[in-house]
Design a protein around this motif. Sequence first.
Motif, PDB file in Angstrom:
ATOM      1  N   ALA A   1       0.786  -1.247   0.000  1.00 33.45           N
ATOM      2  CA  ALA A   1       0.000   0.000   0.000  1.00 33.45           C
ATOM      3  C   ALA A   1       0.814   1.292   0.000  1.00 33.45           C
ATOM      4  CB  ALA A   1      -0.920  -0.004   1.217  1.00 33.45           C
TER       5      ALA A   1
ATOM      6  N   GLY B   1      -1.141   5.881  -2.461  1.00 28.69           N
ATOM      7  CA  GLY B   1      -2.015   6.397  -3.523  1.00 28.69           C
ATOM      8  C   GLY B   1      -3.272   5.549  -3.728  1.00 28.69           C
TER       9      GLY B   1
ATOM     10  N   ASP C   1       2.000  -3.193   4.104  1.00 33.70           N
ATOM     11  CA  ASP C   1       3.255  -2.975   3.366  1.00 33.70           C
ATOM     12  C   ASP C   1       4.446  -3.257   4.288  1.00 33.70           C
ATOM     13  OD1 ASP C   1       3.779  -1.193   0.522  1.00 33.70           O
ATOM     14  OD2 ASP C   1       5.501  -1.484   1.825  1.00 33.70           O
TER      15      ASP C   1
ATOM     16  N   GLY D   1       4.339  -4.960   7.632  1.00 35.98           N
ATOM     17  CA  GLY D   1       4.935  -6.287   7.724  1.00 35.98           C
ATOM     18  C   GLY D   1       5.141  -6.892   6.356  1.00 35.98           C
ATOM     19  N   ASP D   2       5.796  -8.031   6.375  1.00 34.83           N
ATOM     20  CA  ASP D   2       6.122  -8.733   5.131  1.00 34.83           C
ATOM     21  C   ASP D   2       5.011  -9.733   4.822  1.00 34.83           C
ATOM     22  OD1 ASP D   2       7.180 -10.358   3.143  1.00 34.83           O
ATOM     23  OD2 ASP D   2       9.206 -10.263   3.959  1.00 34.83           O
TER      24      ASP D   2
ATOM     25  N   ASP E   1      -0.477  -4.158  -5.514  1.00 38.66           N
ATOM     26  CA  ASP E   1       0.496  -3.439  -6.349  1.00 38.66           C
ATOM     27  C   ASP E   1       1.904  -3.785  -5.841  1.00 38.66           C
ATOM     28  OD1 ASP E   1       1.112  -1.667  -8.413  1.00 38.66           O
ATOM     29  OD2 ASP E   1       0.977   0.122  -7.158  1.00 38.66           O
ATOM     30  N   MET E   2       1.999  -4.908  -5.106  1.00 37.22           N
ATOM     31  CA  MET E   2       3.291  -5.261  -4.507  1.00 37.22           C
ATOM     32  C   MET E   2       4.348  -5.492  -5.583  1.00 37.22           C
ATOM     33  SD  MET E   2       2.675  -7.875  -1.309  1.00 37.22           S
ATOM     34  CE  MET E   2       1.574  -9.012  -2.125  1.00 37.22           C
ATOM     35  N   ALA E   3       5.531  -5.004  -5.312  1.00 34.77           N
ATOM     36  CA  ALA E   3       6.667  -5.225  -6.201  1.00 34.77           C
ATOM     37  C   ALA E   3       7.906  -5.313  -5.329  1.00 34.77           C
ATOM     38  CB  ALA E   3       6.803  -4.075  -7.188  1.00 34.77           C
ATOM     39  N   PRO E   4       8.725  -6.341  -5.534  1.00 32.34           N
ATOM     40  CA  PRO E   4       9.908  -6.461  -4.677  1.00 32.34           C
ATOM     41  C   PRO E   4      10.950  -5.425  -5.036  1.00 32.34           C
ATOM     42  CG  PRO E   4       9.946  -8.149  -6.387  1.00 32.34           C
ATOM     43  CD  PRO E   4       8.679  -7.376  -6.580  1.00 32.34           C
TER      44      PRO E   4
ATOM     45  N   LYS F   1      -0.852  -6.636  -9.782  1.00 28.04           N
ATOM     46  CA  LYS F   1       0.226  -6.271 -10.709  1.00 28.04           C
ATOM     47  C   LYS F   1       1.113  -7.485 -10.937  1.00 28.04           C
ATOM     48  CE  LYS F   1       3.562  -3.338  -9.346  1.00 28.04           C
ATOM     49  NZ  LYS F   1       3.976  -1.952  -9.144  1.00 28.04           N
TER      50      LYS F   1
HETATM   51  C1  LIG Z   1       4.698   0.176  -6.349  1.00 33.14           C
HETATM   52  S1  LIG Z   1       4.705   0.258  -4.605  1.00 33.14           S
HETATM   53  C2  LIG Z   1       2.998   0.422  -4.240  1.00 33.14           C
HETATM   54  C3  LIG Z   1       2.426   1.786  -4.541  1.00 33.14           C
HETATM   55  C4  LIG Z   1       1.027   1.956  -4.001  1.00 33.14           C
HETATM   56  N1  LIG Z   1       0.062   1.120  -4.700  1.00 33.14           N
HETATM   57  C5  LIG Z   1       0.554   3.382  -4.098  1.00 33.14           C
HETATM   58  O1  LIG Z   1      -0.431   3.630  -4.775  1.00 33.14           O
HETATM   59  O2  LIG Z   1       1.148   4.253  -3.473  1.00 33.14           O
HETATM   60  C6  LIG Z   1       5.018  -1.398  -4.164  1.00 33.14           C
HETATM   61  C7  LIG Z   1       5.030  -1.665  -2.672  1.00 33.14           C
HETATM   62  O3  LIG Z   1       5.121  -3.081  -2.446  1.00 33.14           O
HETATM   63  C8  LIG Z   1       5.729  -3.238  -1.177  1.00 33.14           C
HETATM   64  N2  LIG Z   1       6.175  -4.614  -0.971  1.00 33.14           N
HETATM   65  C9  LIG Z   1       7.135  -5.278  -1.635  1.00 33.14           C
HETATM   66  N3  LIG Z   1       7.314  -6.494  -1.116  1.00 33.14           N
HETATM   67  C10 LIG Z   1       6.430  -6.626  -0.096  1.00 33.14           C
HETATM   68  C11 LIG Z   1       6.152  -7.660   0.839  1.00 33.14           C
HETATM   69  N4  LIG Z   1       6.819  -8.805   0.824  1.00 33.14           N
HETATM   70  N5  LIG Z   1       5.179  -7.449   1.757  1.00 33.14           N
HETATM   71  C12 LIG Z   1       4.519  -6.262   1.796  1.00 33.14           C
HETATM   72  N6  LIG Z   1       4.738  -5.245   0.927  1.00 33.14           N
HETATM   73  C13 LIG Z   1       5.683  -5.430   0.006  1.00 33.14           C
HETATM   74  C14 LIG Z   1       6.881  -2.232  -1.234  1.00 33.14           C
HETATM   75  O4  LIG Z   1       7.357  -1.925   0.048  1.00 33.14           O
HETATM   76  C15 LIG Z   1       6.230  -1.043  -1.945  1.00 33.14           C
HETATM   77  O5  LIG Z   1       5.798  -0.060  -1.048  1.00 33.14           O
END
Ligand SMILES: C[S@@+](CC[C@H](N)C(=O)[O-])C[C@H]1O[C@@H](n2cnc3c(N)ncnc32)[C@H](O)[C@@H]1O
Length: 206
Positions: free
Chosen positions: A57, A61, A80, A95-96, A121-124, A161
């Motif tokens: 999150a 946004g 997140d 958290g993860d 929208d998670m992305a590593p 995503k």
């Molecule tokens: C592209 S950003 C999201 C943007 C968001 N949708 C917005 O509108 O602001 C991707 C998010 O995925 C989170 N993320 C990546 N791996 C994660 C995990 N294992 N658990 C939780 N969140 C994770 C990242 O920390 C990052 O903030």
Amino acid sequence: MKPSKTSKQWMREHINDPFVQRAQKDGYRSRAAYKLLEIDERDHLLKPGMVVVDLGATPGGWSQVAATKVGRSGKVIGLDLLPLDPLAGVDFIQGDFREESVLKQLEALLENRPVGLVISDMAPNISGIPSADQARAMYLAELAMEFAVAHLTPEGSFLVKVFQGEGFETYLHQLRSSFRKVVSRKPKASRDRSSEVYLLASGKLE
Ligand SMILES: C[S@@+](CC[C@H](N)C(=O)[O-])C[C@H]1O[C@@H](n2cnc3c(N)ncnc32)[C@H](O)[C@@H]1O
């Protein structure tokens, strides 16, 4: 340290990006907000009173868009790895999502409320090793799908995503065996050069 050519280029592109400028003007925390707004305009996902789970999150946004559309009778739960500055109408877990204990926290917060929409929208973080990055991204998308299948109402929808590449076709196949309808969306705010695409699934199969 002197900024590298790529970070200078990124900064220039970011400053000139029309969606970044619009987000600043409209008070959204990220340009990503316009991706959800465009998809929602077409597919009418967000409804007043709905419970929405927003995975990945931060900076917020999508949660902002969702909280506005579900209104006071609805609820948005964001999750997140990174912290989220408080947002009205949004409960947040830091958290993860790959950890069982974090999933349990999310489930506890839901209190068995039916979920109308799961958005991910998670992305590593990019390591620079494309095959490893793709595998990590697909794993997050798989976990999000499992969560959606377990918690969505029969009428609920799942927006996720994914990145085109290794594992994409298998993922699509899995999604199609769990939902009646699956469509792909590439909103204007999603950069052409990015392999990201959003899959929207609805009509959960029993
Ligand atoms: C592209 S950003 C999201 C943007 C968001 N949708 C917005 O509108 O602001 C991707 C998010 O995925 C989170 N993320 C990546 N791996 C994660 C995990 N294992 N658990 C939780 N969140 C994770 C990242 O920390 C990052 O903030």
